[in-house]
Design a protein around this motif. Structure first.
Motif, PDB file in Angstrom:
ATOM      1  N   GLU A  12       0.839  -1.192   0.000  1.00  0.00           N
ATOM      2  CA  GLU A  12       0.000   0.000   0.000  1.00  0.00           C
ATOM      3  C   GLU A  12       0.879   1.250   0.000  1.00  0.00           C
ATOM      4  O   GLU A  12       0.931   1.987   0.974  1.00  0.00           O
ATOM      5  CB  GLU A  12      -0.932  -0.003   1.224  1.00  0.00           C
ATOM      6  CG  GLU A  12      -1.765  -1.257   1.387  1.00  0.00           C
ATOM      7  CD  GLU A  12      -2.784  -1.488   0.289  1.00  0.00           C
ATOM      8  OE1 GLU A  12      -3.059  -0.571  -0.502  1.00  0.00           O
ATOM      9  OE2 GLU A  12      -3.306  -2.601   0.223  1.00  0.00           O
ATOM     10  N   GLU A  72      -6.044   2.793   1.859  1.00  0.00           N
ATOM     11  CA  GLU A  72      -5.774   1.454   1.329  1.00  0.00           C
ATOM     12  C   GLU A  72      -6.635   1.175   0.110  1.00  0.00           C
ATOM     13  O   GLU A  72      -6.158   0.649  -0.893  1.00  0.00           O
ATOM     14  CB  GLU A  72      -6.039   0.381   2.396  1.00  0.00           C
ATOM     15  CG  GLU A  72      -4.998   0.306   3.475  1.00  0.00           C
ATOM     16  CD  GLU A  72      -5.400  -0.622   4.622  1.00  0.00           C
ATOM     17  OE1 GLU A  72      -6.536  -1.144   4.639  1.00  0.00           O
ATOM     18  OE2 GLU A  72      -4.564  -0.805   5.517  1.00  0.00           O
ATOM     19  N   ILE A  73      -7.893   1.532   0.194  1.00  0.00           N
ATOM     20  CA  ILE A  73      -8.805   1.290  -0.930  1.00  0.00           C
ATOM     21  C   ILE A  73      -8.421   2.162  -2.121  1.00  0.00           C
ATOM     22  O   ILE A  73      -8.351   1.677  -3.250  1.00  0.00           O
ATOM     23  CB  ILE A  73     -10.266   1.510  -0.497  1.00  0.00           C
ATOM     24  CG1 ILE A  73     -10.665   0.385   0.484  1.00  0.00           C
ATOM     25  CG2 ILE A  73     -11.203   1.573  -1.696  1.00  0.00           C
ATOM     26  CD1 ILE A  73     -11.943   0.624   1.229  1.00  0.00           C
ATOM     27  N   ARG A  76      -5.442   0.746  -3.840  1.00  0.00           N
ATOM     28  CA  ARG A  76      -5.708  -0.462  -4.637  1.00  0.00           C
ATOM     29  C   ARG A  76      -6.276  -0.153  -6.012  1.00  0.00           C
ATOM     30  O   ARG A  76      -6.086  -0.932  -6.932  1.00  0.00           O
ATOM     31  CB  ARG A  76      -6.659  -1.389  -3.889  1.00  0.00           C
ATOM     32  CG  ARG A  76      -5.995  -2.053  -2.717  1.00  0.00           C
ATOM     33  CD  ARG A  76      -6.953  -2.929  -1.964  1.00  0.00           C
ATOM     34  NE  ARG A  76      -6.303  -3.395  -0.746  1.00  0.00           N
ATOM     35  CZ  ARG A  76      -6.463  -4.588  -0.235  1.00  0.00           C
ATOM     36  NH1 ARG A  76      -7.251  -5.454  -0.817  1.00  0.00           N
ATOM     37  NH2 ARG A  76      -5.851  -4.917   0.874  1.00  0.00           N
ATOM     38  N   ARG A 117     -12.286  -4.153   0.341  1.00  0.00           N
ATOM     39  CA  ARG A 117     -10.958  -4.697   0.001  1.00  0.00           C
ATOM     40  C   ARG A 117     -11.092  -6.100  -0.578  1.00  0.00           C
ATOM     41  O   ARG A 117     -10.451  -6.428  -1.582  1.00  0.00           O
ATOM     42  CB  ARG A 117     -10.043  -4.684   1.220  1.00  0.00           C
ATOM     43  CG  ARG A 117      -9.546  -3.295   1.587  1.00  0.00           C
ATOM     44  CD  ARG A 117      -8.452  -3.327   2.631  1.00  0.00           C
ATOM     45  NE  ARG A 117      -8.863  -4.010   3.846  1.00  0.00           N
ATOM     46  CZ  ARG A 117      -9.335  -3.395   4.930  1.00  0.00           C
ATOM     47  NH1 ARG A 117      -9.452  -2.075   4.945  1.00  0.00           N
ATOM     48  NH2 ARG A 117      -9.673  -4.067   5.997  1.00  0.00           N
TER      49      ARG A 117
END
Length: 129
Positions: A12, A72-73, A76, A117
Motif C-alpha cells: 500500500e 488502502e482502498i 488499490r 478490500r
C-alpha cells in the motif's frame, strides 16, 4: 510502528507515503495531497468534521484506522483508475453493483472497508462484480 503493520502496508505505497515517522497518517499531507480541507477529508472518511482539527483526536486508533482504510482502498484502485485523484473520485462516486449500488465511501463509513478490500481483491484476479 509494529512489524506486522509494516508488512501489511508494504503493498500500500499510498498509505506509506502519508505516514509520519511515528507511523501515523499525516492529516495535513493527506488533505493537501487530495486538494481538500481537513473538514472535507473528515467527511470523506466518515469522521466528525472537528476530529481532524484536534491533534489528540486525529491520532486516535479509530481516526487513524478509518483514514488508513480509505487510503488502502484508494491505493488499490489508483493504477487502473489513472492516478490517486481519479481513484478518490471513484471511491466517492462509483456505485458498486455487488453492494447494491453503494459507493466505497459509503461502505467505509459504515465500517465495511474489509468487504470493499475483499471485493477489489476478487476483481483483481478476474472475478465478476
Amino acid at each position: 510502528m509494529g512489524q506486522a503493520l509494516k508488512i501489511a502496508l508494504q503493498n500500500e505505497p499510498l498509505v506509506l507515503s502519508y505516514m509520519d515517522r511515528a507511523g501515523k497518517i499525516a492529516i495535513e499531507q493527506v488533505a493537501d495531497g487530495f486538494g481538500m480541507s481537513k473538514g472535507q477529508l473528515a467527511e470523506t472518511a466518515g469522521l466528525a468534521r472537528e476530529t481532524l482539527y484536534r491533534v489528540a483526536r486525529s491520532r486516535t486508533a479509530k481516526t487513524q484506522g478509518r483514514l488508513r482504510e480509505m487510503l488502502e482502498i484508494i491505493s488499490r484502485v489508483a493504477d487502473w483508475a489513472g492516478g490517486k485523484e481519479q481513484a478518490m473520485a471513484w471511491y466517492r462516486a462509483q456505485p458498486l453493483p455487488a453492494f447494491g449500488g453503494r459507493t466505497a465511501e459509503a461502505l467505509v463509513k459504515d465500517g465495511k472497508a474489509g468487504a470493499v478490500r475483499d471485493y477489489l481483491d476478487h476483481m483483481a484476479v478476474g472475478g465478476f462484480a
